[in-house]
Scaffold this active site. Structure first.
Site, PDB file in Angstrom:
ATOM      1  N   HIS A   1       0.956  -1.153   0.255  1.00  0.00           N
ATOM      2  CA  HIS A   1       0.111   0.487   0.118  1.00  0.00           C
ATOM      3  C   HIS A   1       0.689   1.495   0.005  1.00  0.00           C
ATOM      4  O   HIS A   1       1.597   1.042   1.121  1.00  0.00           O
ATOM      5  CB  HIS A   1      -0.988  -0.310   1.169  1.00  0.00           C
ATOM      6  CG  HIS A   1      -1.366   1.109   1.577  1.00  0.00           C
ATOM      7  ND1 HIS A   1      -2.704   0.907   0.387  1.00  0.00           N
ATOM      8  CD2 HIS A   1      -1.585   2.448   1.708  1.00  0.00           C
ATOM      9  CE1 HIS A   1      -3.544   2.419   0.708  1.00  0.00           C
ATOM     10  NE2 HIS A   1      -2.632   3.046   1.278  1.00  0.00           N
TER      11      HIS A   1
ATOM     12  N   ASP B   1      -6.360  -3.208   3.701  1.00  0.00           N
ATOM     13  CA  ASP B   1      -5.610  -2.633   4.392  1.00  0.00           C
ATOM     14  C   ASP B   1      -5.147  -2.311   6.030  1.00  0.00           C
ATOM     15  O   ASP B   1      -4.358  -2.390   6.707  1.00  0.00           O
ATOM     16  CB  ASP B   1      -5.267  -1.334   4.318  1.00  0.00           C
ATOM     17  CG  ASP B   1      -4.973  -1.059   2.234  1.00  0.00           C
ATOM     18  OD1 ASP B   1      -4.524  -1.681   1.821  1.00  0.00           O
ATOM     19  OD2 ASP B   1      -5.772   0.368   2.300  1.00  0.00           O
TER      20      ASP B   1
ATOM     21  N   GLU C   1       8.242   1.577  -2.467  1.00  0.00           N
ATOM     22  CA  GLU C   1       7.520   0.427  -3.059  1.00  0.00           C
ATOM     23  C   GLU C   1       8.706  -0.692  -3.854  1.00  0.00           C
ATOM     24  O   GLU C   1       8.345  -2.154  -3.667  1.00  0.00           O
ATOM     25  CB  GLU C   1       6.769   0.348  -4.330  1.00  0.00           C
ATOM     26  CG  GLU C   1       5.363   1.331  -3.395  1.00  0.00           C
ATOM     27  CD  GLU C   1       4.219   1.767  -4.142  1.00  0.00           C
ATOM     28  OE1 GLU C   1       3.849   1.229  -4.510  1.00  0.00           O
ATOM     29  OE2 GLU C   1       3.792   3.087  -4.361  1.00  0.00           O
TER      30      GLU C   1
HETATM   31  C1  GRF Z   1       1.248   0.287  -5.888  1.00  0.00           C
HETATM   32  O1  GRF Z   1       1.166   2.029  -5.981  1.00  0.00           O
HETATM   33  C2  GRF Z   1       0.947  -0.018  -5.179  1.00  0.00           C
HETATM   34  O2  GRF Z   1       1.062   0.521  -4.051  1.00  0.00           O
HETATM   35  C3  GRF Z   1      -0.548  -0.021  -4.625  1.00  0.00           C
HETATM   36  O3  GRF Z   1      -1.229   0.395  -6.484  1.00  0.00           O
HETATM   37  C4  GRF Z   1      -0.097   0.530  -7.237  1.00  0.00           C
HETATM   38  C5  GRF Z   1       0.390  -0.307  -8.230  1.00  0.00           C
HETATM   39  O4  GRF Z   1       1.248  -0.082  -8.888  1.00  0.00           O
HETATM   40  N1  GRF Z   1      -1.510  -1.378  -4.369  1.00  0.00           N
HETATM   41  P1  GRF Z   1       2.032  -0.892 -10.294  1.00  0.00           P
HETATM   42  O5  GRF Z   1       0.376  -2.198 -10.984  1.00  0.00           O
HETATM   43  O6  GRF Z   1       2.690  -2.150  -9.305  1.00  0.00           O
HETATM   44  O7  GRF Z   1       2.614   0.045 -10.909  1.00  0.00           O
END
Ligand code: GRF
Length: 202
Positions: A113, A154, A184
């Site tokens: 998230h 979440d 991420e």
């Molecule tokens: C990311 O920001 C993730 O944290 C959220 O959705 C987005 C997905 O991006 N859950 P991607 O498809 O991995 O580029």
């Protein structure tokens, strides 16, 4: 005891987090697991292309084409079992999963998230909306969280978090990109390896 865990990645969009997992795996950074299948709940997800380019079986289970949530989850379960799935990564997967589904994979489903939970999370907080909310609240630090998945959006136990600065002049798009790059794409592959290790040690 098995040596590696079979990982299923569930996606809905661009799949940059999926790509981070595939890249980490190719570099040998996920020694206790391998991605065995990628499933999207919509047909236009570029993540499906990314999977196919890496030679990973990729399927669409179109949620809108399913007559009910139960049917959707049954189809998901069937595909996951066919690929011997041990753990599930929700990487930008936008469909909600019920307690019926999540209870069957206790501590084996994780989600990423794009905020520091408990800020800017829960129902309605997805995609750019999360970063819009962070900017309107005026926080100076945001980030990303990887957590186990239960039936509360979440709401599962937190595995790891990484903070990212909010900078003057940030737009939601700029902030989203920084959170992806600095948090991420680093955090998720590490957590995947951590959970795979936990699984193979059981
Ligand atoms: C990311 O920001 C993730 O944290 C959220 O959705 C987005 C997905 O991006 N859950 P991607 O498809 O991995 O580029």
């Amino acid at each position: 005891m098995q040596d590696t865990a079979n990982i299923a990645v569930l996606v809905s969009g661009g799949g940059t987090n999926l790509q981070a997992i595939l890249d980490a795996s190719a570099k040998g950074d996920i020694p206790h697991g391998q991605v065995c299948v990628v499933i999207s709940d919509r047909s236009d997800a570029y993540a499906l292309e990314r999977a196919r380019k890496s030679g990973i079986p990729a399927f669409e289970i179109n949620k809108k084409a399913c007559s009910s949530q139960k049917v959707f989850e049954e189809k998901l379960t069937e595909c996951l079992s066919e690929h011997g799935t041990d753990m599930i990564v929700l990487a930008g997967f936008l469909s909600i999963l019920t307690a019926d589904f999540t209870a069957r994979y206790k501590r084996r489903i994780i989600n990423i998230h794009p905020s520091l939970i408990p800020s800017f999370c829960g129902a309605g907080y997805y995609g750019l909306r999360v970063h819009e909310a962070a900017l309107s609240r005026g926080v100076k630090v945001t980030g990303a969280t990887v957590h186990y998945v239960n039936e509360i959006p979440d709401g599962g136990e937190i595995i790891a978090q990484k903070a990212v600065d909010v900078l003057p002049g940030d737009t939601p798009e700029v902030l989203q990109r920084r959170v992806m790059e600095q948090a991420e794409w680093i955090l998720l592959p590490k957590c995947v390896e951590y959970v795979c290790q936990e699984i193979v040690r059981q």
